[in-house]
Design a protein around this motif. Sequence first.
Motif, PDB file in Angstrom:
ATOM      1  N   ARG A  95    -113.159 102.157 -22.510  1.00  0.00           N
ATOM      2  CA  ARG A  95    -112.787 100.876 -23.113  1.00  0.00           C
ATOM      3  C   ARG A  95    -113.930 100.368 -23.983  1.00  0.00           C
ATOM      4  O   ARG A  95    -115.082 100.303 -23.547  1.00  0.00           O
ATOM      5  CB  ARG A  95    -112.472  99.849 -22.020  1.00  0.00           C
ATOM      6  N   ASP A 118    -108.614 100.394 -25.544  1.00  0.00           N
ATOM      7  CA  ASP A 118    -108.593 100.827 -24.146  1.00  0.00           C
ATOM      8  C   ASP A 118    -107.859 102.161 -24.030  1.00  0.00           C
ATOM      9  O   ASP A 118    -106.648 102.231 -24.234  1.00  0.00           O
ATOM     10  CB  ASP A 118    -107.901  99.757 -23.301  1.00  0.00           C
ATOM     11  N   ARG A 119    -108.596 103.256 -23.716  1.00  0.00           N
ATOM     12  CA  ARG A 119    -108.012 104.589 -23.649  1.00  0.00           C
ATOM     13  C   ARG A 119    -108.013 105.078 -22.204  1.00  0.00           C
ATOM     14  O   ARG A 119    -109.015 104.954 -21.499  1.00  0.00           O
ATOM     15  CB  ARG A 119    -108.814 105.583 -24.491  1.00  0.00           C
ATOM     16  N   SER A 120    -106.926 105.684 -21.786  1.00  0.00           N
ATOM     17  CA  SER A 120    -106.814 106.288 -20.460  1.00  0.00           C
ATOM     18  C   SER A 120    -106.489 107.767 -20.612  1.00  0.00           C
ATOM     19  O   SER A 120    -105.440 108.124 -21.144  1.00  0.00           O
ATOM     20  CB  SER A 120    -105.735 105.589 -19.627  1.00  0.00           C
ATOM     21  N   ARG A 136    -114.844  97.690 -27.751  1.00  0.00           N
ATOM     22  CA  ARG A 136    -114.425  96.489 -28.480  1.00  0.00           C
ATOM     23  C   ARG A 136    -114.823  96.644 -29.944  1.00  0.00           C
ATOM     24  O   ARG A 136    -115.964  96.992 -30.262  1.00  0.00           O
ATOM     25  CB  ARG A 136    -115.090  95.265 -27.869  1.00  0.00           C
ATOM     26  N   ARG A 185    -104.178 101.449 -25.371  1.00  0.00           N
ATOM     27  CA  ARG A 185    -103.777 100.055 -25.590  1.00  0.00           C
ATOM     28  C   ARG A 185    -104.754  99.462 -26.605  1.00  0.00           C
ATOM     29  O   ARG A 185    -105.955  99.397 -26.350  1.00  0.00           O
ATOM     30  CB  ARG A 185    -103.804  99.262 -24.285  1.00  0.00           C
ATOM     31  N   ARG A 240    -111.169 106.310 -17.925  1.00  0.00           N
ATOM     32  CA  ARG A 240    -110.905 105.187 -18.815  1.00  0.00           C
ATOM     33  C   ARG A 240    -112.111 104.939 -19.715  1.00  0.00           C
ATOM     34  O   ARG A 240    -113.251 104.901 -19.246  1.00  0.00           O
ATOM     35  CB  ARG A 240    -110.606 103.928 -17.999  1.00  0.00           C
ATOM     36  N   ASP A 262    -109.541  95.001 -28.632  1.00  0.00           N
ATOM     37  CA  ASP A 262    -109.884  95.744 -27.434  1.00  0.00           C
ATOM     38  C   ASP A 262    -109.256  97.127 -27.551  1.00  0.00           C
ATOM     39  O   ASP A 262    -108.058  97.251 -27.786  1.00  0.00           O
ATOM     40  CB  ASP A 262    -109.351  95.005 -26.206  1.00  0.00           C
TER      41      ASP A 262
END
Length: 204
Positions: free
Chosen positions: A103, A89-91, A105, A76, A101, A87
Amino acid sequence: MDRPSLFEKVFGPDWEALPPVLRQRYAPRAGSRDLVLLKGALTITMAPWLERLSPLIKLSRTLAPFTGENIPVVIRFCGEAGVEACDFDRSFMRPDGRTHRFRSRLTPYFSDEMVEYMPAGFAWRATYRWDGARIAITHRGYLLPLFGRLLPLPLDFLFGRGEAEEEAIDQDRFRMKMRLLHPWFGEIYSYRGEFTVARVEAVD
């Protein structure tokens, strides 16, 4: 979309030369809450000695602390309302069914550079450039955010130098690879794979 992408000024005049899928990948506008959803899979490799330190990597909440082929990943990539930031955001879906996860910035730095703030408290500085065939993301050093300033942090000898590239496959897909190069041990970590731009959503 009346405002430019946060990355448009990073790529400068090369922005319009980017393949459509890469412009979508970096679509969030500065100051917006735009969302780009990416879905794909990565093959992750680590030097054997680094793999033994995977519990420490897990504690840092950054790189995926495991290896494997075709690891499903959902990303995301979201703008932040009122500020020039994204932002990231990797899963990562682990082979054992659990999710890791990572995350961070991103904020602009110099004309073609971004600073990526990590959960562990340090930051990574890198250039983003289009070479006519792919986006090259090149290491410019680690930083320590302190009292509103970014101080150089000599961590290359510990973490290595990061480099990455992204290349369009078609209108919806791109391939990417990343690696960490240690000054003594060579390549110590890498991942490579393909992603599809699953959704682009403009949100003011």
